[in-house]
Every structure is written in C-alpha cells, then in structure tokens.
Design a protein around this motif. Structure first.
Motif, PDB file in Angstrom:
ATOM      1  N   ASP A 299       0.840  -1.192   0.000  1.00  0.00           N
ATOM      2  CA  ASP A 299       0.000   0.000   0.000  1.00  0.00           C
ATOM      3  C   ASP A 299       0.879   1.247   0.000  1.00  0.00           C
ATOM      4  O   ASP A 299       2.087   1.162   0.159  1.00  0.00           O
ATOM      5  CB  ASP A 299      -0.874  -0.002   1.268  1.00  0.00           C
ATOM      6  N   ASN A 300       0.255   2.404  -0.127  1.00  0.00           N
ATOM      7  CA  ASN A 300       1.013   3.646  -0.097  1.00  0.00           C
ATOM      8  C   ASN A 300       1.273   4.097   1.330  1.00  0.00           C
ATOM      9  O   ASN A 300       0.469   3.871   2.223  1.00  0.00           O
ATOM     10  CB  ASN A 300       0.252   4.755  -0.816  1.00  0.00           C
TER      11      ASN A 300
ATOM     12  N   ASP B  12       4.625   6.787  -4.874  1.00  0.00           N
ATOM     13  CA  ASP B  12       4.568   5.502  -4.187  1.00  0.00           C
ATOM     14  C   ASP B  12       5.950   4.959  -3.849  1.00  0.00           C
ATOM     15  O   ASP B  12       6.098   3.773  -3.590  1.00  0.00           O
ATOM     16  CB  ASP B  12       3.780   4.495  -5.029  1.00  0.00           C
TER      17      ASP B  12
ATOM     18  N   LYS C 204       8.742   0.483  -1.874  1.00  0.00           N
ATOM     19  CA  LYS C 204       7.899   0.715  -3.036  1.00  0.00           C
ATOM     20  C   LYS C 204       6.531   0.117  -2.837  1.00  0.00           C
ATOM     21  O   LYS C 204       6.418  -1.041  -2.452  1.00  0.00           O
ATOM     22  CB  LYS C 204       8.541   0.041  -4.249  1.00  0.00           C
ATOM     23  N   SER C 205       5.512   0.906  -3.132  1.00  0.00           N
ATOM     24  CA  SER C 205       4.169   0.376  -3.009  1.00  0.00           C
ATOM     25  C   SER C 205       3.790  -0.370  -4.281  1.00  0.00           C
ATOM     26  O   SER C 205       3.789   0.196  -5.369  1.00  0.00           O
ATOM     27  CB  SER C 205       3.215   1.542  -2.758  1.00  0.00           C
ATOM     28  N   VAL C 206       3.498  -1.659  -4.134  1.00  0.00           N
ATOM     29  CA  VAL C 206       3.096  -2.509  -5.257  1.00  0.00           C
ATOM     30  C   VAL C 206       1.825  -3.226  -4.829  1.00  0.00           C
ATOM     31  O   VAL C 206       1.874  -4.291  -4.224  1.00  0.00           O
ATOM     32  CB  VAL C 206       4.207  -3.533  -5.592  1.00  0.00           C
ATOM     33  N   PRO C 207       0.662  -2.655  -5.112  1.00  0.00           N
ATOM     34  CA  PRO C 207      -0.573  -3.161  -4.513  1.00  0.00           C
ATOM     35  C   PRO C 207      -0.987  -4.554  -4.988  1.00  0.00           C
ATOM     36  O   PRO C 207      -1.617  -5.288  -4.248  1.00  0.00           O
ATOM     37  CB  PRO C 207      -1.613  -2.116  -4.918  1.00  0.00           C
ATOM     38  N   GLU C 208      -0.629  -4.918  -6.212  1.00  0.00           N
ATOM     39  CA  GLU C 208      -1.093  -6.202  -6.736  1.00  0.00           C
ATOM     40  C   GLU C 208      -0.178  -7.334  -6.267  1.00  0.00           C
ATOM     41  O   GLU C 208       1.030  -7.304  -6.481  1.00  0.00           O
ATOM     42  CB  GLU C 208      -1.166  -6.111  -8.262  1.00  0.00           C
TER      43      GLU C 208
ATOM     44  N   GLY D  37       0.314 -10.361  -7.326  1.00  0.00           N
ATOM     45  CA  GLY D  37       1.052 -11.040  -8.389  1.00  0.00           C
ATOM     46  C   GLY D  37       2.267 -10.240  -8.838  1.00  0.00           C
ATOM     47  O   GLY D  37       3.333 -10.792  -9.084  1.00  0.00           O
ATOM     48  N   SER D  38       2.106  -8.927  -8.936  1.00  0.00           N
ATOM     49  CA  SER D  38       3.226  -8.089  -9.364  1.00  0.00           C
ATOM     50  C   SER D  38       4.304  -8.048  -8.289  1.00  0.00           C
ATOM     51  O   SER D  38       5.495  -8.013  -8.583  1.00  0.00           O
ATOM     52  CB  SER D  38       2.760  -6.660  -9.632  1.00  0.00           C
TER      53      SER D  38
END
Lengths: 510, 306
Positions: free
Chosen positions: A34-35, A194, A218-222, A224-225
């Motif tokens: 999340d951010n 982000d 780093k915000s990476v919400p997904e 899978g990513s």
C-alpha cells in the motif's frame, strides 16, 4: 499530439539516465502492499507508514524482533509507586540527522507536541495522560501524569511516540510529515507518489550499523506483481504474502518464506446485551461449534495459530487458558438446548467486505449451521461499518448482533489488547467494545492493571481478566493469523515483527 | 471560429459550477464518517472529535461548500485529509504519469486500430478481415489484469527483458501501455471497420472509383477522410476515459497515477481529494470535447462553427 510528445520524450530520457546501474552500493528494495500516508509518526495510524518511519526515527523505547520491550533512546527509568511519575535517563552522544543533538529538551518538545490536543495529532491518546514534562538536566527528563498509568513505557515504544529533531519541527511545521528527521539508522532521501528512498546514516549511534547503503520502499498493490518483483530480484523483501502464493516462494531456490505468529486476534464479537447472546451458555456453545483447526486451514491455508485466550500469545501478560473450547458439536448442542434453543436460532453477522473476511465469515456460517444456528452474513464496506458499528452513540441503538473482526494491539501490551475491546466503559463510540461486554471483575482487573507499573501486580490483574473473559466467552475465539512474507536468501537481519512492522536496522545483503 | 472558441470556453465555468455542487453533494452523501476513518482503527472518541474539528467537518454543510468553492476558484483544493498535503500537490505528482501513459497507449492503439480496421474493411470477408476481427474481439475480451500478470510472468520473470512494474524508464512503459491500449485498439479497429464500410457505399466513393482514381487514393483520401469524424469522436472519448487513470492497469503495474489515487481516496473518504479529482476529470472531458469539435472542422472543412 505534438504538445504531449515533447515532455514525454524528455521524461523518458531523464528516466533512462537515472536508472543507471549501481554495483558497489548495497541497495535494498522492499515491496509494500500500500502507499505510505505520512512520515510524521505522531500522526500515523497505519502499520505500513509506521514501518517506513521506523527506518529513520526512534523513540525512548522500542520492540525487538520478538516484540519484547527494549530501551532505545532511553537508557534506564524509575517510576513512583503510584505510576504517576516516570523519570528517564537518556542516551548520550546521539545526534539527529540534521546535526541537532538529542537531549531532554528535544524529548520535551516532542512529547508536549504530541500530548497537546490543540495539535490534533492522531496518536495524541498515547500521551493523553501527560500532565507535565520536566527537563531535569540535559540527559534526564521526568514525565508527570494526571492519572496512574502503568504501561507508559509500552506507549513510548509505540511508533507514535518517536522523536523528531526539534529543529526540523520548527523549520517544517505542518510539512513535517514530508521531511522526517530522526536519530534512526537511515536518513530521508526522497518520497514521491509511491516510492520512499532512505540512505545510510553514517553517524548512527549503534556502531557498525546499518550495513545497507540505500533502502527503497515501493508500493506494489497487486499481489502477483509484488511476487514477480521478488522473483526477478527487483525486490529483496515483499509482504504480505497471500497464503496461496507461498508455494511460489518455496519453489524458488533463491527465495525464503517468512512465517511467524502475529499479534492479530481474529474473533467474532457477540452483542451480549441482545438475545440470544445475553446467555453465556449460547456464547460458549458457539465456541464449541467451531473447529479452529479447520478455520486455520480454510481461511489461512494453515498459516494461523489458536487464539487461546482473549489476547494473542505474543502480547505481554498473555496466559494460555486451561479449558479450551475444543470442537465438540454434542456439547455445543447440549448447551444450546440448556439455554432454551434446542433448534438453534437465526442471527446476522457483520464484517468487512475484503475477500479474507468474507471467507472467514462464510466459514463461521457453515460451522454454526451444524448446530442449527442460521447466520446471515452481511459484509460492510469500511465507511459503512464505521457508521453502523463503531459510531453508534448508545448501546440500545446498536444493530450489531455479531461482528467478525480483528485487533492488533500495537503497544504490545495486554492493556491495549483488552481495554478498548472488553472494558465495560469502552462501548462504542468511546472504544470498540462491540460485544457490549460488561463484567465487574474484568473491569476492576483492567483498571488495576493500568494503574500500576508493578509488573507482578499487572500480571495478576491481567490473569484474572483473561480467565473471566474466557469463561464468559463474549467472543468466538477463532485464531491468530501468521505473518507471511517472502525474501531473498541474500537478505539477512531483516525482521517482520509480530505487530506487522518491519525492522531493517541490522539488515545486510550478502 | 475564434468567437466560437471563446464562447465555448466561457461556457465551461457554469458547467463546472453545477458539477461542483454535484461533486460536493455526492461526496458528502457517501456513507461513513470520514473523521473516524481518518483517525484510524484504534483511535478513541476523543481523537475522532479532534480530527473532525481539524478537518472542519463539524461545520454546517453550506459553510463547508462555501469554503470549498471559494478555494476552488483560486485553484486551491485544501489539504488531503489523509496525508495533510495540499491536494494540488497530491494530484499534480500523479497527473503526469497518467497523462504520459495515456498518450503512449492512445498513440499506438489508435494507429493499430486504424490499420486493422482499414485492412478488415478493404479485405472484407477475406482472411485479413477474420484475423483483424479475432484480434479485436480478443482485445476487448481479455481482462487487463489477467493480461498484465501474464505479460509480467513472460517478459519479466521468464525472459527478464522488462521491469515487472513501477515508473521511470521507457522499459516501464511497454507492458502498461500495451495492456491499457489493447482494449482501445480493439474498439478503434471495430469502429473504423464499420465506419469505413459505410462510407465505402457512398455515391462519391463509387464515382471516384468509376472515374478511375487509384484504389489507394480512394481508400486513404476519399473514404478514410470521411470516416474520420466518428473515429475522432471515439478517440476523444477513449482519451477522456484513460485520463481518469486506469485503476486495474495502475494497480497491476504499480503505476503512480490518478486511478489508484481515486480508489485510495474513496476508501479513506478523503473528501478534498475526491472532489478535486472529479472536478479535474470533468474539466478534462469538457476540454477534450472542445478539441474534438475543433478537429471535426479540420477533418471536414464543410463543418464550420460560428
């Protein structure tokens, strides 16, 4: 179109230039879900932003990787018997990132700021009982409280009570949340949209630390990513890891799974003021009717442990209850019959609308149907939940019958695990006692526990409280989920603590 | 033309004013107490009240609207309730990433869509047509989150050619713009094909053919030029939608754009940010519509505005 093309090209070129390789330095990238909201810890209410600010800032106390309270900027403390006056001896020769010396005056500036309601900081409640801060000398400070409070050191270990450079507070004013200056292992570099970047604090007071040169959050919400970043070594640590993706980490030789207990209690609160939940036998019956092992398997794919008391085992003063509500349908049915509901009853259960919550609620629904209890599951969006459950002014107006919920007591202490949730004076909207549970023994114990700093007395009080709560069963005690994360095997000394926070002071990349 | 443009631009203000009333009303009708959400899950009632005063939410609605409008006129939207930063900064830092991604996606998607559409229309019923339309239908049918994750798995994890996600270099644009543009390309292809087939039946096209104009010229000048009007409309609409930020693509590729900001701010009931974003989206659409109208005149000199 031409108008857009130029800045675009410029942006791309600039980006390429910046992304040059860096071989010598040790760079760590952490993938967050999340951010970050702000970097002023006094104004943070999410674990993720707390983790981010913990890279740069510190308080008088902190937690080690096992959630044990440890002194950080304080060296020692004394407290009077009434738990109203605490004196702290502070660590010497510590400076903030901007060169300002850390001393008693800096602590006073910060604590006075946090405690003052006019500043409207989200963590004001941590020091709401603070009456006066007295600078005794450069390295000694006394906190005088308006009422006894035995868990003050725990409150000071909460990220909300971390110390800003007083100079930065003065310089940046309202913008302090974008310009954090602390005493921690890393210094602020930049924070855009982000991505937060911090770098090594060469003058850190713990010799030899930190070992990493740059850390990027780093915000990476997904999901899978995020896991793809770990697989490609774009990130060396990612969290949380959804249980269904554990296998992907285990299958990769370069990666390692982190699986450790949290302090997040999962339970269903039953409104003890409403029929049929006003009868303890009904509440006990519901506890017996749920297979907790199956709960862990179905909802968390096995990555969860038991909630064997009103608070999770990682919290201070936890006592495992001897008489567990072991799955026993016959006993559950008998208790229901005894209470006058031989054929069960109908009820409604509220809870958040996230996938995981809905899965949990459906599981409870299925389990209780075995003893004739027909549940209607009503998932609520967070704003609606706030209005319908937490914002209700009077207990009579409460529409909640059952509430599927969770709680993480971020001070690591039994007090914050019990008082907001099960104290008779903590009904919404004041606190979160949505079971509307009130028991004189428990109330007295909770009040005694917070009114003294004497560890033996506190332990006894919380033992009594937990025992009584367990017997009264205002909740269905479901479990304690595990924290799951994935990390590169090259990364060492990086901890995912039970409160969901990250500790990277000792982190290193091999 | 100039007079027309000035008139249209002046007309934007009352439209925005009406929109501002709707936006403000809508946001405040959302269920949920923003003060409690902002204060956080374990905030006490006292904390919540402090936050409420801090955000000015204890004031009557009309006072809040007046304040909002007064500031908005000066281009000032207050501070985000969540981050306490000025909303203009919050949106500003996310606008460019969304704009760049939209432009890149729109450029390739429009060109590809046009080519596929023209090819399908001129080779109607032949294999080119079938292939083109299969691609177009798939483009609409593939869910972008699925496609995005598949691409990450192939190009980043398996082949190691591209970064998985994020924003910065040109490599970061490849997968998000492909994912984002695919649906647009598909729509464009289908739209171009049907517009093209329709125009090809017109008398002037038949006349051009009859008098011996080369086929290439008939296709690209006589037919396409006239088919451009509906195509421009479509491009404008798609452009407007994409400028609002794609929530799915931005989430899958961790793109720091407006779509994610909107979702986050709705979840947090970050009134100030939601209001400013919706106003911005409305303004974008109004401007795009104006541009589309101007482009009509350029594409077809018979259209004149006065």
């Amino acid at each position: 179109m031409k108008r857009f093309a130029l800045p675009l090209l410029a942006g791309l070129l600039a980006g390429t230039a910046l992304a040059g390789p860096a071989f010598a330095a040790k760079d760590l990238v952490v993938g967050l879900p999340d951010n970050i909201t702000t970097l002023d810890p006094a104004d943070i209410n999410d674990t993720l932003s707390q983790s981010a600010s913990r890279t740069m800032m510190q308080g008088l106390f902190g937690f080690d990787k096992d959630m044990k309270l440890i002194p950080l900027l304080a060296e020692s403390f004394t407290v009077n018997d009434a738990a109203t006056e605490y004196t702290y001896r502070l660590r010497k020769n510590v400076t903030f990132h901007d060169g300002t010396p850390f001393n008693a005056q800096a602590v006073k500036t910060n604590f006075d700021r946090l405690a003052n309601p006019a500043n409207r900081l989200k963590r004001q409640s941590l020091l709401a009982m603070l009456a006066e801060t007295v600078v005794v000398d450069d390295t000694t400070i006394t906190l005088k409280l308006s009422q006894p409070f035995g868990a003050l050191n725990n409150n000071l270990a909460h990220p909300g009570a971390m110390i800003h450079s007083p100079k930065a507070l003065e310089t940046f004013g309202k913008e302090i949340g974008r310009h954090p200056v602390g005493t921690g292992p890393y210094k602020f570099v930049s924070w855009e949209a982000d991505t937060l970047k911090v770098e090594k604090n060469d003058k850190y007071w713990k010799p030899g630390l930190p070992k990493i040169d740059h850390v990027t959050l780093k915000s990476v919400p997904e999901n899978g990513s995020r896991i793809a970043m770990l697989q490609t070594n774009e990130a060396q640590f990612i969290y949380p890891l959804p249980p269904e993706m554990v296998k992907m980490v285990e299958a990769n030789q370069a990666l390692e799974l982190i699986d450790s207990p949290s302090i997040i209690a999962r339970y269903v609160a039953m409104n003890t003021m409403k029929k049929p939940f006003n009868d303890p036998r009904v509440r006990q019956a519901l506890n017996y009717a749920i297979d907790k092992n199956a709960y862990a398997k179905v909802v968390y794919r096995g990555y969860a442990g038991p909630l064997d008391s009103a608070i999770p085992s990682k919290l201070g003063f936890h006592v495992t209850q001897p008489n567990q509500y072991t799955y026993d349908l016959a006993k559950a049915k008998a208790l229901l019959a005894e209470a006058g509901y031989p054929n069960g009853f109908e009820a409604e259960m509220f809870g958040r609308n996230s996938t995981n919550f809905i899965r949990g609620m459906q599981f409870v629904q299925q389990q209780l149907s075995q003893i004739g209890v027909k549940l209607t599951v009503t998932p609520l969006e967070s704003g609606v939940e706030t209005a319908r459950v937490w914002g209700v002014e009077k207990p009579e107006d409460a529409t909640v019958q059952m509430q599927y919920g969770g709680w993480s007591a971020s001070t690591g202490d039994a007090d914050w695990g019990l008082r907001p949730l099960l104290w008779g004076k903590g009904f919404p909207p004041k606190f979160f006692n949505v079971a509307y549970y009130k028991n004189d023994t428990v109330d007295a114990a909770i009040e005694t526990g917070i009114a003294t700093a004497d560890t033996a007395k506190r332990a006894e009080a919380y033992r009594v409280a937990q025992e009584q709560i367990w017997k009264d069963a205002p909740w269905i005690f479901l479990g304690v989920e595990n924290l799951l994360a994935g990390k590169s095997k090259k990364l060492t000394g990086f901890y995912y603590v039970a409160d969901g926070g990250l500790q990277m002071e000792e982190a290193d990349l091999q | 033309m100039l007079k027309y443009l000035v008139g249209r631009l002046a007309g934007i203000l009352p439209v925005l004013l009406v929109i501002s009333v709707f936006v403000f009303g809508f946001v405040h009708l959302l269920p949920g107490d923003p003060a409690r959400l902002v204060a956080g899950p374990d905030a006490t009632q006292q904390d919540v009240e402090l936050v409420r005063q801090d955000l000015g939410l204890d004031q009557p609605l009309w006072v809040q609207y007046g304040r909002f409008l007064g500031n908005a006129v000066q281009g000032e939207f207050g501070r985000s309730m969540k981050s306490k930063r000025p909303v203009s900064q919050e949106i500003g830092e996310r606008f460019m990433p969304t704009l760049y991604l939209t432009v890149v996606a729109m450029v390739w998607a429009t060109l590809a869509g046009l080519l596929i559409g023209v090819a399908s229309a001129t080779k109607r019923g032949r294999w080119q047509d079938h292939v083109g339309m299969v691609v177009a239908v798939s483009g609409i049918a593939f869910p972008s989150f699925w496609l995005g994750l598949l691409m990450i798995d192939l190009f980043s994890v398996k082949l190691g050619w591209l970064p998985t996600s994020g924003y910065g270099t040109w490599q970061h644009y490849v997968m998000p713009s492909l994912t984002l543009g695919l649906g647009v390309a598909a729509v464009m292809a289908r739209f171009t094909r049907s517009a093209f087939i329709e125009i090809a039946r017109e008398d002037y096209v038949r006349t051009a053919r009859a008098k011996g104009v080369p086929a290439r010229l008939v296709v690209w000048k006589h037919t396409l030029r006239n088919a451009l009007i509906p195509i421009i409309t479509m491009v404008g609409l798609q452009f407007g939608f994409l400028l609002g930020g794609s929530i799915v693509v931005e989430t899958v590729f961790s793109w720091p754009g407006l779509g994610r900001l909107l979702v986050d701010s709705v979840n947090y009931r970050d009134y100030t940010v939601i209001q400013a974003e919706i106003l911005l989206f409305s303004l974008e659409f109004i401007i795009i519509n104006l541009l589309v109208d101007v482009l009509y005149a350029l594409a077809n000199p018979e259209i004149r505005y006065s």
